[in-house]
Design a protein around this motif. Structure first.
Motif, PDB file in Angstrom:
ATOM      1  N   ARG A  61     -20.042 108.629 -24.445  1.00 47.44           N
ATOM      2  CA  ARG A  61     -18.947 108.731 -25.451  1.00 47.44           C
ATOM      3  C   ARG A  61     -17.657 107.749 -25.070  1.00 47.44           C
ATOM      4  O   ARG A  61     -17.335 106.755 -25.891  1.00 47.44           O
ATOM      5  N   ARG A  62     -17.526 107.506 -23.655  1.00 51.95           N
ATOM      6  CA  ARG A  62     -16.348 106.575 -23.044  1.00 51.95           C
ATOM      7  C   ARG A  62     -16.946 105.144 -23.490  1.00 51.95           C
ATOM      8  O   ARG A  62     -15.955 104.398 -23.885  1.00 51.95           O
ATOM      9  N   ARG A  63     -18.340 105.139 -23.213  1.00 48.49           N
ATOM     10  CA  ARG A  63     -18.630 103.637 -23.347  1.00 48.49           C
ATOM     11  C   ARG A  63     -18.796 103.228 -24.806  1.00 48.49           C
ATOM     12  O   ARG A  63     -18.139 102.101 -25.454  1.00 48.49           O
ATOM     13  N   ARG A  64     -18.994 104.098 -26.030  1.00 50.23           N
ATOM     14  CA  ARG A  64     -19.001 103.728 -27.502  1.00 50.23           C
ATOM     15  C   ARG A  64     -17.615 103.419 -27.550  1.00 50.23           C
ATOM     16  O   ARG A  64     -17.127 102.519 -28.632  1.00 50.23           O
ATOM     17  N   ALA A  65     -16.546 104.316 -27.147  1.00 48.57           N
ATOM     18  CA  ALA A  65     -14.937 104.188 -27.517  1.00 48.57           C
ATOM     19  C   ALA A  65     -14.589 102.898 -26.857  1.00 48.57           C
ATOM     20  O   ALA A  65     -13.831 102.259 -27.822  1.00 48.57           O
ATOM     21  N   ILE A  66     -14.939 102.520 -26.028  1.00 44.30           N
ATOM     22  CA  ILE A  66     -14.341 101.015 -25.128  1.00 44.30           C
ATOM     23  C   ILE A  66     -15.005  99.828 -26.107  1.00 44.30           C
ATOM     24  O   ILE A  66     -14.399  99.260 -26.507  1.00 44.30           O
ATOM     25  N   LEU A  67     -16.456 100.036 -26.363  1.00 42.94           N
ATOM     26  CA  LEU A  67     -16.981  98.918 -27.275  1.00 42.94           C
ATOM     27  C   LEU A  67     -16.445  98.821 -28.648  1.00 42.94           C
ATOM     28  O   LEU A  67     -16.096  97.857 -29.096  1.00 42.94           O
ATOM     29  N   ALA A  69     -22.394  93.344 -23.197  1.00 44.35           N
ATOM     30  CA  ALA A  69     -22.565  94.537 -24.106  1.00 44.35           C
ATOM     31  C   ALA A  69     -22.375  94.739 -25.601  1.00 44.35           C
ATOM     32  O   ALA A  69     -22.950  95.097 -26.387  1.00 44.35           O
ATOM     33  N   LEU A  70     -21.445  93.975 -25.872  1.00 40.77           N
ATOM     34  CA  LEU A  70     -21.026  93.816 -27.299  1.00 40.77           C
ATOM     35  C   LEU A  70     -21.942  92.937 -28.049  1.00 40.77           C
ATOM     36  O   LEU A  70     -22.361  93.222 -29.202  1.00 40.77           O
ATOM     37  N   TYR A  71     -22.318  91.819 -27.591  1.00 41.56           N
ATOM     38  CA  TYR A  71     -23.473  91.197 -27.997  1.00 41.56           C
ATOM     39  C   TYR A  71     -24.807  91.631 -28.158  1.00 41.56           C
ATOM     40  O   TYR A  71     -25.296  91.856 -29.472  1.00 41.56           O
ATOM     41  N   GLU A  72     -25.058  92.629 -27.265  1.00 41.56           N
ATOM     42  CA  GLU A  72     -26.431  93.571 -27.285  1.00 41.56           C
ATOM     43  C   GLU A  72     -26.362  94.395 -28.636  1.00 41.56           C
ATOM     44  O   GLU A  72     -27.140  94.527 -29.400  1.00 41.56           O
ATOM     45  N   GLU A  73     -25.044  95.002 -28.735  1.00 42.85           N
ATOM     46  CA  GLU A  73     -24.872  96.158 -29.770  1.00 42.85           C
ATOM     47  C   GLU A  73     -24.552  95.175 -31.113  1.00 42.85           C
ATOM     48  O   GLU A  73     -25.299  95.628 -32.038  1.00 42.85           O
ATOM     49  N   GLN A  74     -24.222  94.116 -31.281  1.00 41.49           N
ATOM     50  CA  GLN A  74     -24.299  93.117 -32.412  1.00 41.49           C
ATOM     51  C   GLN A  74     -25.523  92.772 -32.974  1.00 41.49           C
ATOM     52  O   GLN A  74     -26.067  92.886 -34.074  1.00 41.49           O
ATOM     53  N   ARG A  75     -26.623  92.542 -32.049  1.00 40.86           N
ATOM     54  CA  ARG A  75     -27.878  92.180 -32.276  1.00 40.86           C
ATOM     55  C   ARG A  75     -28.702  93.458 -32.776  1.00 40.86           C
ATOM     56  O   ARG A  75     -29.425  93.191 -33.612  1.00 40.86           O
ATOM     57  N   ILE A  76     -28.366  94.461 -32.200  1.00 40.30           N
ATOM     58  CA  ILE A  76     -29.137  95.883 -32.580  1.00 40.30           C
ATOM     59  C   ILE A  76     -28.635  96.208 -34.016  1.00 40.30           C
ATOM     60  O   ILE A  76     -29.445  96.245 -34.936  1.00 40.30           O
ATOM     61  N   ALA A 125     -14.412  84.588 -29.866  1.00 41.28           N
ATOM     62  CA  ALA A 125     -14.324  85.196 -28.445  1.00 41.28           C
ATOM     63  C   ALA A 125     -15.458  85.455 -27.738  1.00 41.28           C
ATOM     64  O   ALA A 125     -15.659  85.209 -26.444  1.00 41.28           O
ATOM     65  N   LEU A 126     -16.450  86.144 -28.524  1.00 39.07           N
ATOM     66  CA  LEU A 126     -17.821  86.405 -28.075  1.00 39.07           C
ATOM     67  C   LEU A 126     -18.494  85.362 -27.224  1.00 39.07           C
ATOM     68  O   LEU A 126     -18.880  85.409 -26.099  1.00 39.07           O
ATOM     69  N   PHE A 127     -18.724  84.404 -27.806  1.00 31.55           N
ATOM     70  CA  PHE A 127     -19.546  83.021 -27.729  1.00 31.55           C
ATOM     71  C   PHE A 127     -18.795  82.315 -26.554  1.00 31.55           C
ATOM     72  O   PHE A 127     -19.397  81.912 -25.720  1.00 31.55           O
ATOM     73  N   ALA A 177     -23.481  88.656 -10.690  1.00 36.07           N
ATOM     74  CA  ALA A 177     -24.766  89.497 -10.992  1.00 36.07           C
ATOM     75  C   ALA A 177     -25.798  88.652 -11.965  1.00 36.07           C
ATOM     76  O   ALA A 177     -25.303  87.769 -12.485  1.00 36.07           O
ATOM     77  N   PRO A 178     -26.778  88.881 -11.547  1.00 40.20           N
ATOM     78  CA  PRO A 178     -27.831  88.071 -12.490  1.00 40.20           C
ATOM     79  C   PRO A 178     -27.485  88.467 -14.135  1.00 40.20           C
ATOM     80  O   PRO A 178     -27.136  89.613 -14.416  1.00 40.20           O
ATOM     81  N   ARG A 179     -27.610  87.292 -14.758  1.00 43.45           N
ATOM     82  CA  ARG A 179     -27.343  87.428 -16.123  1.00 43.45           C
ATOM     83  C   ARG A 179     -28.103  88.045 -17.214  1.00 43.45           C
ATOM     84  O   ARG A 179     -27.984  88.648 -18.089  1.00 43.45           O
ATOM     85  N   GLY A 180     -29.656  87.990 -16.666  1.00 46.58           N
ATOM     86  CA  GLY A 180     -30.551  88.879 -17.508  1.00 46.58           C
ATOM     87  C   GLY A 180     -30.903  87.888 -18.641  1.00 46.58           C
ATOM     88  O   GLY A 180     -30.259  86.687 -18.801  1.00 46.58           O
ATOM     89  N   GLU A 181     -31.712  88.359 -19.640  1.00 48.78           N
ATOM     90  CA  GLU A 181     -31.984  87.361 -20.663  1.00 48.78           C
ATOM     91  C   GLU A 181     -30.966  87.683 -21.794  1.00 48.78           C
ATOM     92  O   GLU A 181     -30.483  88.621 -22.092  1.00 48.78           O
ATOM     93  N   ASP A 182     -30.837  86.486 -22.341  1.00 46.19           N
ATOM     94  CA  ASP A 182     -29.712  86.378 -23.404  1.00 46.19           C
ATOM     95  C   ASP A 182     -30.480  87.332 -24.568  1.00 46.19           C
ATOM     96  O   ASP A 182     -31.392  87.167 -25.158  1.00 46.19           O
ATOM     97  N   PRO A 183     -29.436  88.031 -25.109  1.00 44.94           N
ATOM     98  CA  PRO A 183     -29.796  89.031 -26.297  1.00 44.94           C
ATOM     99  C   PRO A 183     -30.260  88.366 -27.568  1.00 44.94           C
ATOM    100  O   PRO A 183     -31.246  88.760 -28.403  1.00 44.94           O
TER     101      PRO A 183
END
Length: 225
Positions: free
Chosen positions: A12-18, A59-66, A104-106, A118-124
Motif C-alpha cells: 500500500r505504501r509502495r503504491r501510494a509513493i508511485l 519502478a515507475l517505468y516498469e509500472e508504465q510498461r505493465i 523526467a523518467l527517461f 546496484a546492478p541495473r537489471g534488464e531494461d523494462p
C-alpha cells in the motif's frame, strides 16, 4: 496473518509513493522529501522501499510498461505485427498526454548515477519489446532463420534514439511515431514471412507518405524545429 498484513501495508505504501511520484513529475521535479509528504509516509520510507531515486524511476517505468501491456492486450489487433505498430501508437499517445513525466523518467533512468552501484537489471523496455517480437515468432510472422533477440535489440536502439530526440525536444510526438513506425516497417520487410509482407509494405507506403507531408511542412525528422 500478521505477516500478510505487513506485506499488504508495504504494498500500500509502495503504491501510494508511485502514484504520488507520477503526479508530482507531471507538475515539477521530483523531491523525495515532498514525495513522502504527498504519499503520506515518513521521509525514510521512499528510500527504504526503493533505495535510490533512480530505482524509484525504474519502478515507475516498469509500472508504465505493465499498463501499456494491459491496454495493448485489450485492443483488437489481428496479428503480432499489428500489435507492435499499435504499441508504438499507444506509447506515442502516452508521451503526448504526460510529456513532463516521460521526459523526467527517461532522462533519469538512462543517466549514470554514481550513488547507485546496484546492478541495473534488464531494461523494462527491452523486456516489453522482446515479448512482442516473440509473438511474431509464435504466430509464424517472422522467418525462422531470423534471430529474434538481435531483431529486438536493434529495434530498441531505434526507439531509444527517437525517444532521446523527443526528450531533448528535437522532434514532436507525431514525428517520433513516424520515425519509429517507419523503422519498424523497414525492418519488418526484411524479416517477415512472405504472407505478411504485403500488409507491412502497405504500412511502409503510408509512413513514407506521412514523412513526405511532414517534410513539406517543417524540418526533416531528427532536425531541430
Amino acid at each position: 496473518m500478521e505477516q500478510k498484513r505487513g506485506h499488504s501495508g508495504v504494498e500500500r505504501r509502495r503504491r501510494a509513493i508511485l502514484q504520488a511520484a507520477r503526479a508530482m513529475l507531471n507538475r515539477e521535479p521530483l523531491s523525495m522529501r515532498r514525495l513522502a509528504i504527498a504519499a503520506g509516509v515518513s521521509p525514510a520510507t521512499p528510500y527504504n522501499l526503493f533505495g535510490t531515486k533512480r530505482r524509484l524511476f525504474v519502478a515507475l517505468y516498469e509500472e508504465q510498461r505493465i499498463g501499456l501491456i494491459t491496454r495493448l492486450e485489450a485492443s483488437d489487433q489481428p496479428d503480432a505485427f499489428a500489435r507492435m505498430f499499435h504499441a508504438i501508437h499507444l506509447f506515442g499517445r502516452e508521451l503526448a498526454e504526460e510529456p513532463a513525466f516521460f521526459r523526467a523518467l527517461f532522462a533519469t533512468i538512462y543517466a549514470s548515477d554514481p550513488d547507485d552501484d546496484a546492478p541495473r537489471g534488464e531494461d523494462p523496455g527491452m523486456v516489453f519489446w522482446r515479448g512482442l517480437v516473440g509473438r511474431l515468432k509464435d504466430e509464424g510472422l517472422m522467418r525462422a532463420a531470423v534471430d529474434a533477440d538481435a531483431f529486438t535489440a536493434n529495434f530498441v536502439y531505434l526507439i531509444s534514439g527517437a525517444t532521446l530526440d523527443w526528450v531533448e525536444a528535437r522532434i514532436d510526438v507525431d514525428r517520433w511515431e513516424m520515425a519509429v513506425g517507419y523503422g519498424l516497417a523497414l525492418a519488418g520487410m526484411s524479416v517477415a514471412s512472405p504472407h505478411v509482407r504485403p500488409a507491412i509494405a502497405a504500412r511502409l507506403d503510408r509512413f513514407e507518405a506521412r514523412i513526405a507531408a511532414a517534410a513539406n511542412s517543417g524540418p526533416a525528422l531528427g532536425q531541430p524545429g
